[in-house]
Design a protein around this motif. Structure first.
Motif, short mmCIF file in Angstrom:
data_model
loop_
_atom_site.label_atom_id
_atom_site.label_comp_id
_atom_site.label_asym_id
_atom_site.label_seq_id
_atom_site.Cartn_x
_atom_site.Cartn_y
_atom_site.Cartn_z
N GLN A 1 127.07 26.43 16.50
CA GLN A 1 127.52 25.96 17.79
C GLN A 1 128.18 24.72 18.04
O GLN A 1 129.04 24.51 18.46
N GLN B 1 131.85 24.83 16.30
CA GLN B 1 132.62 25.44 17.25
C GLN B 1 132.93 24.31 18.34
O GLN B 1 134.06 24.46 18.90
N ASP B 2 131.89 23.74 19.06
CA ASP B 2 132.19 22.74 20.24
C ASP B 2 133.07 21.69 19.73
O ASP B 2 133.87 21.07 20.57
N LYS C 1 132.91 23.12 26.37
CA LYS C 1 131.90 23.41 25.33
C LYS C 1 132.51 24.93 24.82
O LYS C 1 133.22 25.65 25.61
N ALA C 2 132.23 25.58 23.67
CA ALA C 2 132.62 26.73 23.09
C ALA C 2 131.74 27.79 23.54
O ALA C 2 130.53 27.49 24.32
N LYS C 3 132.05 29.02 23.58
CA LYS C 3 131.44 30.26 23.90
C LYS C 3 129.89 30.33 22.95
O LYS C 3 129.97 29.80 21.85
N PRO C 4 128.79 30.57 23.33
CA PRO C 4 127.66 30.48 22.54
C PRO C 4 127.84 31.45 21.32
O PRO C 4 128.20 32.67 21.62
#
Length: 449
Positions: free
Chosen positions: A178, A181-182, A228-231
Motif C-alpha cells: 500500500q 502504491q501511495d 492516496k492510492a486505492k487499497p
C-alpha cells in the motif's frame, strides 16, 4: 616499548614463542640481547582486551552486540554470525524504524535496532536529512508527512522505496505494498508543495493553517490532504522477506528457517558457521535456504551447479557434481528451503560442501520411536532396536532418513538423534517394522508441530 639500537649477527638460532627456551636475536644497547620482549607484551595486551570484551558482553550485552554489529557492518558473514549470536542470547534484532533508528545499530528498549547506514540505497546525506527533519518536527506520522518534511532532492524515490521495502515505515503503516502504491502519488504531491514553498507561494490549506489561533494546538496538518492510492493487499510474507533481505543483506523481521530452529538443531547438530571445525570428508546434514544457483558445464559437457546457501548462522558455497545434479536439479530453485546431505571438502584453503542429496523440508519425514527409561537402559531391547534399524538401512548411500528416539519419563521428555549408521531408506516401512516389533513409532514431518 623497547627501542632496538643496533643489530648484530650472532649466528643462526631458532626463534621461540611464548615460554622461550632461549633468547631472541634482538641486540640492544651495550650488547645485551632482548629476551622475549615482543611476545610477553602482546600476550598481556591480548589477554587484557579479552577480559575487557568478555566483561562488556556479560554485563552490557545489548550495547556490546550493537557496537560489534556496527563495527563489522561491512562484512556480511560476520554480521550474520553476530545476529545468530544475538538470537542465542535472546536479543531481538529489529528492522529499521523511520522514527527511532539512528545511523548505526542502536540498543533500544531491550532490543537492537538496525541503523539507516545498513540499508542499501540510503546514503549519508539522506540519513542526515531524515534525522534533521525528525529532530526538528518530531516523529513522522505518515509517509506523506515524511515526504513533506524532508528534502526530496536528497531523499529520492529510490531511497524511499528501499526504506519501505525493508520495513522502516511498518510502525506507521504495516502494508508495504500500500505504501509503495501511495508513494507514486505522494512523492509528486510533496515535490509540488516543495516547489510552491520555494517560490513563495502557498495553497489554501497552508493559508488556513497560518491563520489558526496561537492558542489552538490543533493545527491543520497539510499531509492529511495528500492523495492516496486505492487499497491493495500486502505482499505475501515470503516476498516481504525476500525484499527485506535484498536491502539489508539479512532476514531481520523474520527468517524462513526460524520456525525450524529447534528441530533442525536436533536433526543437524552442525550449522554452517561450524563447517571450518570439521574434518575433511565428514558426513553432514544441514537445513538451509537456497539463495543462488549457478549452472556450470564441465569440460565433458555435463551440467553441474554451484549453490549459495545459508542457515541461521552463516552463508557458504555448496557444489553439486553432474551425477547428483541430474537427480536433484528440479529442486534447485532460489528461496527454497532444503535439507542437504553431503560431505565437507577443503580445496585451496576454501571450505565447500559437496552435495550428495537434497530434499525440500516440507517433504522430509522423521522416524520417531518411543522408549521408556527401562527400555533405554536394557541392552537386549537396545540390541533389538538396533537390529531392526540396520535391516531397514538398505543401501547406505540412500539411507538418509533420520531416526529420533523419544525417552519419556514421568517428569521429562528427551529427544535423542540416533547416529548416522541408523538412518533408514524408507521411513514408512521402518515405522511399520518398529510397530510390529512392539516399539511405539510414528512419522513426524520436519515442518510439523
Amino acid at each position: 616499548m623497547i627501542k632496538i639500537i643496533t643489530r648484530k649477527y650472532v649466528g643462526k638460532e631458532n626463534v621461540y614463542d611464548i615460554g622461550v627456551e632461549r633468547d631472541h636475536n634482538f641486540v640492544i644497547k651495550n650488547g645485551l640481547i632482548a629476551s622475549n620482549c615482543f611476545n610477553k607484551s602482546h600476550s598481556t595486551a591480548y589477554a587484557y582486551v579479552t577480559y575487557q570484551t568478555a566483561y562488556l558482553k556479560a554485563n552490557y550485552p545489548l550495547e556490546y552486540m550493537a557496537a560489534l554489529l556496527t563495527a563489522n557492518s561491512g562484512d556480511t558473514d560476520k554480521v550474520q554470525k553476530y545476529i545468530s549470536t544475538c538470537m542465542s542470547m535472546n536479543i531481538q534484532i529489529e528492522p529499521p524504524d523511520i522514527n527511532r533508528s539512528g545511523v548505526d545499530f542502536t540498543p533500544v528498549g531491550g532490543k537492537i535496532l538496525f541503523g539507516f547506514s545498513a540499508v542499501r540505497n540510503v546514503g549519508q546525506n539522506a540519513i542526515a536529512a531524515t534525522l534533521e527533519a525528525r529532530n526538528e518536527g518530531g516523529a513522522f506520522k505518515s509517509l506523506a508527512d515524511f515526504c513533506d518534511r524532508v528534502d526530496l532532492r536528497t531523499v529520492n524515490r529510490r531511497t524511499l522505496e528501499s526504506l519501505i521495502y525493508c520495513g522502516a515505515f511498518d510502525k506507521i503503516e504495516s502494508n508495504r505494498q500500500q505504501l509503495i502504491q501511495d508513494l507514486e502519488l505522494v512523492y509528486d504531491w510533496a515535490q509540488s508543495r516543495a516547489r510552491d514553498k520555494a517560490s513563495g507561494q502557498g495553497n489554501l490549506f497552508d493559508l488556513l493553517g497560518g491563520l489558526s489561533s496561537s492558542n489552538d494546538n490543533k493545527t491543520n496538518n497539510a499531509f492529511e490532504t495528500a492523495p492516496k492510492a486505492k487499497p491493495v493487499n500486502d505482499y505475501p510474507p515470503q516476498e516481504k522477506l525476500r525484499l527485506e533481505k535484498e536491502l539489508l543483506g539479512f532476514y531481520v523481521s523474520d527468517h524462513p528457517l526460524k520456525a525450524l530452529r529447534q528441530v533442525a538443531s536436533l536433526l543437524t547438530p552442525i550449522n554452517l558457521s561450524q563447517l571450518g571445525e570439521q574434518r575433511e570428508d565428514t558426513k553432514l546434514c544441514v537445513v538451509v535456504m537456497l539463495n543462488g544457483v549457478k549452472k556450470v558445464m564441465t569440460k565433458k559437457g555435463d551440467a553441474m551447479a554451484i549453490l549459495q546457501i545459508e542457515d541461521l548462522t552463516s552463508q557458504t558455497e555448496a557444489v553439486v557434481f553432474p551425477k547428483t545434479y541430474e537427480r536433484i536439479s528440479f529442486l534447485l530453485q532460489v528461496d527454497v528451503r532444503l535439507i542437504i546431505w553431503g560431505k565437507l571438502d577443503r580445496r585451496d584453503e576454501q571450505i565447500q560442501l559437496i552435495v550428495e542429496d537434497a530434499e525440500p523440508v516440507e517433504t522430509v519425514q522423521m522416524v520417531m520411536v518411543e522408549l521408556n527409561p527401562q527400555q533405554a537402559a536394557n541392552i537386549e531391547e537396545l540390541h533389538r532396536l538396533k537390529t531392526i534399524l540396520q535391516e531397514q538401512s538398505g543401501d547406505k548411500e540412500k539411507s538418509k532418513m533420520p531416526v529420533i528416539g523419544i525417552i519419556q519419563t514421568e517428569h521429562s521428555r528427551k529427544l535423542v538423534r540416533l547416529g548416522w549408521q541408523f538412518c533408514v531408506q524408507d521411513a514408512r516401512i521402518t515405522v511399520q517394522a518398529l510397530q510390529n516389533a512392539r516399539f511405539p513409532a510414528h512419522l513426524r514431518p520436519l515442518t510439523g508441530g
